[in-house]
Design a protein around this motif. Sequence first.
Motif, PDB file in Angstrom:
ATOM      1  N   ALA A   1       9.953   0.627  -6.079  1.00 51.52           N
ATOM      2  CA  ALA A   1      10.355  -0.771  -5.890  1.00 51.52           C
ATOM      3  C   ALA A   1      11.565  -0.876  -4.972  1.00 51.52           C
ATOM      4  N   ALA A   2      12.498   0.081  -5.092  1.00 47.95           N
ATOM      5  CA  ALA A   2      13.702   0.044  -4.260  1.00 47.95           C
ATOM      6  C   ALA A   2      13.338   0.166  -2.781  1.00 47.95           C
ATOM      7  N   GLN A   3      12.423   1.079  -2.460  1.00 47.51           N
ATOM      8  CA  GLN A   3      12.043   1.252  -1.058  1.00 47.51           C
ATOM      9  C   GLN A   3      11.216   0.074  -0.544  1.00 47.51           C
ATOM     10  N   LEU A   4      10.360  -0.464  -1.393  1.00 52.20           N
ATOM     11  CA  LEU A   4       9.539  -1.596  -0.977  1.00 52.20           C
ATOM     12  C   LEU A   4      10.363  -2.870  -0.816  1.00 52.20           C
ATOM     13  N   ASN A   5      11.489  -2.928  -1.540  1.00 51.26           N
ATOM     14  CA  ASN A   5      12.373  -4.091  -1.423  1.00 51.26           C
ATOM     15  C   ASN A   5      13.392  -3.935  -0.300  1.00 51.26           C
TER      16      ASN A   5
ATOM     17  N   LYS B   1      -1.265   2.721   7.883  1.00 50.87           N
ATOM     18  CA  LYS B   1       0.065   2.119   8.005  1.00 50.87           C
ATOM     19  C   LYS B   1       0.580   1.609   6.653  1.00 50.87           C
ATOM     20  N   PRO B   2       0.769   2.500   5.685  1.00 49.84           N
ATOM     21  CA  PRO B   2       1.204   2.061   4.347  1.00 49.84           C
ATOM     22  C   PRO B   2       2.647   1.564   4.352  1.00 49.84           C
ATOM     23  N   ASP B   3       3.017   0.925   3.255  1.00 42.89           N
ATOM     24  CA  ASP B   3       4.389   0.439   3.090  1.00 42.89           C
ATOM     25  C   ASP B   3       5.314   1.526   2.577  1.00 42.89           C
ATOM     26  N   LEU B   4       4.748   2.596   1.988  1.00 38.97           N
ATOM     27  CA  LEU B   4       5.561   3.656   1.391  1.00 38.97           C
ATOM     28  C   LEU B   4       4.732   4.925   1.284  1.00 38.97           C
ATOM     29  N   VAL B   5       5.406   6.075   1.416  1.00 42.63           N
ATOM     30  CA  VAL B   5       4.787   7.380   1.202  1.00 42.63           C
ATOM     31  C   VAL B   5       5.543   8.098   0.085  1.00 42.63           C
ATOM     32  N   ILE B   6       4.787   8.647  -0.851  1.00 40.33           N
ATOM     33  CA  ILE B   6       5.371   9.485  -1.904  1.00 40.33           C
ATOM     34  C   ILE B   6       4.713  10.850  -1.786  1.00 40.33           C
ATOM     35  N   SER B   7       5.521  11.881  -1.524  1.00 44.01           N
ATOM     36  CA  SER B   7       4.956  13.188  -1.203  1.00 44.01           C
ATOM     37  C   SER B   7       5.621  14.317  -1.974  1.00 44.01           C
ATOM     38  N   ASP B   8       4.797  15.241  -2.434  1.00 44.89           N
ATOM     39  CA  ASP B   8       5.295  16.486  -3.006  1.00 44.89           C
ATOM     40  C   ASP B   8       5.889  17.331  -1.871  1.00 44.89           C
ATOM     41  N   VAL B   9       6.766  18.272  -2.218  1.00 38.77           N
ATOM     42  CA  VAL B   9       7.352  19.160  -1.212  1.00 38.77           C
ATOM     43  C   VAL B   9       6.445  20.353  -0.958  1.00 38.77           C
ATOM     44  N   GLN B  10       6.042  21.033  -2.018  1.00 38.01           N
ATOM     45  CA  GLN B  10       5.244  22.245  -1.875  1.00 38.01           C
ATOM     46  C   GLN B  10       3.758  21.903  -1.959  1.00 38.01           C
TER      47      GLN B  10
ATOM     48  N   LEU C   1       0.846  -1.186   0.000  1.00 39.11           N
ATOM     49  CA  LEU C   1       0.000   0.000   0.000  1.00 39.11           C
ATOM     50  C   LEU C   1       0.886   1.241   0.000  1.00 39.11           C
ATOM     51  N   ILE C   2       0.575   2.191  -0.889  1.00 41.50           N
ATOM     52  CA  ILE C   2       1.345   3.424  -1.009  1.00 41.50           C
ATOM     53  C   ILE C   2       0.403   4.611  -0.843  1.00 41.50           C
ATOM     54  N   VAL C   3       0.797   5.575  -0.013  1.00 40.07           N
ATOM     55  CA  VAL C   3       0.063   6.831   0.132  1.00 40.07           C
ATOM     56  C   VAL C   3       0.772   7.906  -0.680  1.00 40.07           C
ATOM     57  N   VAL C   4       0.010   8.560  -1.550  1.00 43.41           N
ATOM     58  CA  VAL C   4       0.547   9.623  -2.413  1.00 43.41           C
ATOM     59  C   VAL C   4      -0.017  10.957  -1.943  1.00 43.41           C
ATOM     60  N   MET C   5       0.863  11.943  -1.732  1.00 43.53           N
ATOM     61  CA  MET C   5       0.457  13.292  -1.335  1.00 43.53           C
ATOM     62  C   MET C   5       0.924  14.274  -2.409  1.00 43.53           C
TER      63      MET C   5
END
Length: 373
Positions: free
Chosen positions: A116-120, A45-54, A3-7
Amino acid sequence: MPLIVVMEDDAATRTLVASVLRKNGYDVLSADNGLSGLELVRNNKPDLVISDVQMPTMDGFAMLQALRADPAIFATPVILLTSLQERAHMRIGMTSGADDYITKPFRPGELREAAAAQLNRRQMQAVVQTMTVEAAVLAALEDQKHHLSKLYEQRLASELSEKWPADNAQSEDEKFTNATVLFVDVINYAGFAEKLSNTDLSDVVRQFYNNAGDTVHLFGARLMQFVGDGLLVIFVDSADTTSVNHGLRAARAALGLSDAAKRVQQFLNTRFPTYKLPRFDVSVALNSGPVALARLEDPLRGDVQVLPVGDTVSATLLLQKAASKSGWRIAASVSMLRGVTGAVNIGGRALISLPGRSAPIDAAELLGLALET
């Protein structure tokens, strides 16, 4: 399924990121600001977060700070999205606890690789743990050592036999979609050449490169070739080196070459105690990507040489020179590091401009193998 949360506050970018990740088989939850995204992380409780800065309400840095301060989610890996012009943001993000960053605009493939790198990461850390790191990488490869020695003898015999090719011999290049290139060069070589006789200089160089050859062969190098006074090495995955992937073997070899340089310095201290020689040290660069091994044949003498070619190779040579000037002993491209995420420790990270290339290369200093659990 991970599961990935995108912001991301930009709807088009948010949709693109979510679409790419879903096509890769991940579940995705998204938010248009850091505050809402942080709540998604706490609740799911996701496996990864991908977030914008601004972002409005709570930007990526504030979100990251709050995430790292929460014991329930502090270990969640975070990838930041930032523009190429916001280099200060990259530095702040990495020092604030981000695990990786991607510059906009990005390619879908780059996003997939970073995710994939972070999930691995946990899987890679488990591999390192089972090896007990320093003793263990060696232990895992020790089982291969005798087999590899025989393999190299066979390769040597094969290469010698190729000097007398059959009349119907065909020249075929080998192509690898993903390999790791290592290039090592002696720092201050000109200083040694100026102060030592040719015989003494040969002894010093031989001291290092004999050790270097043993090191890269131990870690399953596919090809080793001298380029000027430097050494170019290619690592690939093969049936002979199934225990550790080519990126991790190349990283371990780079660290071994750094240790070999220290032994040469001890040799210099003993052999030339009164000479005012520069310190013996090496600079190493690592890079991963497509590599071709071109076979070059001399029709008159029948000699066959193998020449590593491709952008991955040329970028590695340029990265070594640039990293040497910045004081990094071992520089690794992020494309290489993403293949060993969780298995190595890195220091500074920067976008490094390389002569003749239209875009800088994203690289970091490799410090050692990961020791943490």
